[in-house]
Design an enzyme around this catalytic site. Structure first.
Site, PDB file in Angstrom:
ATOM      1  N   CYS A 234       5.468   5.952  -8.630  1.00  0.00           N
ATOM      2  CA  CYS A 234       6.479   4.846  -8.666  1.00  0.00           C
ATOM      3  C   CYS A 234       7.664   5.743  -8.995  1.00  0.00           C
ATOM      4  O   CYS A 234       7.718   6.847  -9.522  1.00  0.00           O
ATOM      5  CB  CYS A 234       5.999   3.732  -9.501  1.00  0.00           C
ATOM      6  SG  CYS A 234       5.477   4.425 -11.068  1.00  0.00           S
TER       7      CYS A 234
ATOM      8  N   CYS B  62       7.356   7.046 -12.407  1.00  0.00           N
ATOM      9  CA  CYS B  62       6.810   8.494 -12.545  1.00  0.00           C
ATOM     10  C   CYS B  62       7.542   9.727 -12.107  1.00  0.00           C
ATOM     11  O   CYS B  62       7.737  10.610 -12.872  1.00  0.00           O
ATOM     12  CB  CYS B  62       5.684   8.233 -11.666  1.00  0.00           C
ATOM     13  SG  CYS B  62       4.705   6.896 -11.628  1.00  0.00           S
TER      14      CYS B  62
END
Lengths: 81, 350
Positions: free
Chosen positions: A10, A13
């Site tokens: 995501c 991340c």
């Protein structure tokens, strides 16, 4: 030193990966940064809130993206003296 | 190596001064927004407030500033408050809870636990592997996106207390009942087997613990920036559509075609809402404009819930842990719940 960024890919991340790379570059240490995207492997660290940061197999942060300075401090704290 | 943090944590007094200053600036801007556009368009530029195009532009400018300010305030406060809660804490609270009580608790915790859709899968595995019943886990996963604190804040600011309470209650009921039903049908056989084989490591840390107030404030600021950066195009389109609806759609247009007595109004709203993927905040300006033109609140709430609770990206993520049968059942149960809520509130609030 092996640093792992745990997260399924995501936005946060990716942010954590970038922050970690910056911190490592600033410290000028020899560290390998690995991305862990496999859910089973992430869960193996007991992490439920991604992204998480793992230094030498120890979870040091999860569920948020720390600042570069904080990551630097975390790396320094984990480094053998 | 003796590295120290760049930033020395600020003092409590410094934090109070900063936050108070920010709050005053926010209130000042909010007040200014009520007047500045009248002054600019009608005063300085000499346009007429009766002109439809001018009025539409006025609405757009006013609403853009207002919604942006509301979002900044609400997202910041919500993020700072939520930083005291975590998925890890929620799981500890749900551990050992039976179905029924567990569903109610899971739905309520789903509202206050900080959660992004990319954490849906780790949370699902973590809950199930820790022995939280599947139905209870589903109640959490349904309530979490559906009853969204930012949506609560926006609804309260734009529509008042009654609608907000109705929204929270309706969302919780759908999450509790849907989770309970999914638990009753023994859906475990439709969960991907690797979930049950996953071993949880023992060194989990609680992200909510040990944060300084400075870090929580920092998180709030970052979250505001992240969300605004992500949704501003949707927001502008939404407010633009809202402004056009406000200025050009005849009053009571929707009352005629989709009023409270309409048979298919809610069904159509949910059918349109499911494939639409937007943040609850992004569709709020449109909801407001549609309400003004006589679309009933039940239909609008159903539309909003369909948009935020059932989204394609989240379904794709959940497919990693749920087999197609359970995923289909999940969509059907939640969709039916939302439709029922829509009709019920059209009837109650009419």
């Amino acid at each position: 030193m092996i640093i792992k960024v745990l997260g399924p890919g995501c936005t946060n991340c990716k942010n954590l990966e970038r922050v970690t790379k910056e911190a490592v570059a600033e410290l000028g240490i020899d560290a390998r940064i690995e991305k862990v995207e496999d859910y089973a492997e992430i869960m193996g660290y007991g992490v439920m809130s991604t992204p998480a940061l793992v230094i030498d197999e120890t979870v040091v942060s999860s569920g948020r993206v720390p600042k570069v300075a904080e990551v630097r401090a975390l790396i320094s704290a984990a480094a053998p003296a | 190596m003796g590295q120290v943090l760049d930033r020395v944590p600020s003092t409590r007094r410094g934090q109070v001064v900063t936050l108070t200053g920010a709050a005053i600036a926010w209130i000042g801007l909010y007040w200014l927004n009520e007047h500045v556009w009248d002054w600019l368009l009608y005063g300085a530029l000499g346009l007429h407030s009766t002109d439809r195009v001018t009025e539409t532009i006025h609405f757009f400018l006013y609403d853009t500033a207002k919604i942006t300010l509301l979002l900044i305030g609400i997202i910041f406060v919500v993020t700072v408050l939520r930083s005291f809660m975590s998925v890890e804490r929620t799981r500890a609270l749900l551990g050992g809870k039976r179905e029924g009580v567990g569903n109610v608790m899971a739905a309520a915790l789903g509202v206050i636990t900080p959660f992004c859709s990319c954490s849906a899968v780790p949370a699902f595995i973590g809950f199930v592997a820790a022995g939280v019943p599947l139905g209870v886990t589903m109640s959490f996963l349904i309530a979490s996106p559906m009853v969204n604190e930012i949506a609560i804040g926006m609804l309260f600011s734009l529509f008042g207390l009654k609608v907000t309470i109705v929204y929270i209650a309706a969302g919780l009921v759908v999450a509790i009942v849907a989770g309970w039903i999914l638990g009753r049908v023994h859906a475990e056989r439709w969960v991907e087997p690797f979930v049950f084989e996953t071993r949880l490591g023992g060194q989990a840390i609680d992200p909510a613990a040990g944060l300084t107030m400075d870090q929580r404030i920092q998180m709030g600021v970052e979250e505001v920036a992240t969300i605004l950066r992500k949704i501003w195009p949707y927001l502008l389109v939404g407010i633009g559509l809202g402004a056009v609806i406000h200025g050009w759609v005849p009053t009571d247009f929707f009352t005629t075609y989709a009023g409270p007595g309409s048979t298919f109004g809610v069904l159509i709203a949910v059918a349109i809402g499911i494939p639409l993927y937007s943040n609850a905040a992004g569709i709020m300006p449109m909801v407001q404009a549609l309400y003004e033109k006589g679309l009933p609140m039940g239909t609008l709430l159903a539309f909003m819930m369909a948009v935020v609770a059932l989204s394609l990206p989240e379904m794709i993520l959940l497919r990693r842990v749920l087999k197609p049968q359970l995923l289909a059942l999940f969509i059907a149960v939640v969709g039916t719940g939302i439709v029922a809520i829509g009709y019920l509130f059209n009837y109650l609030l009419a």
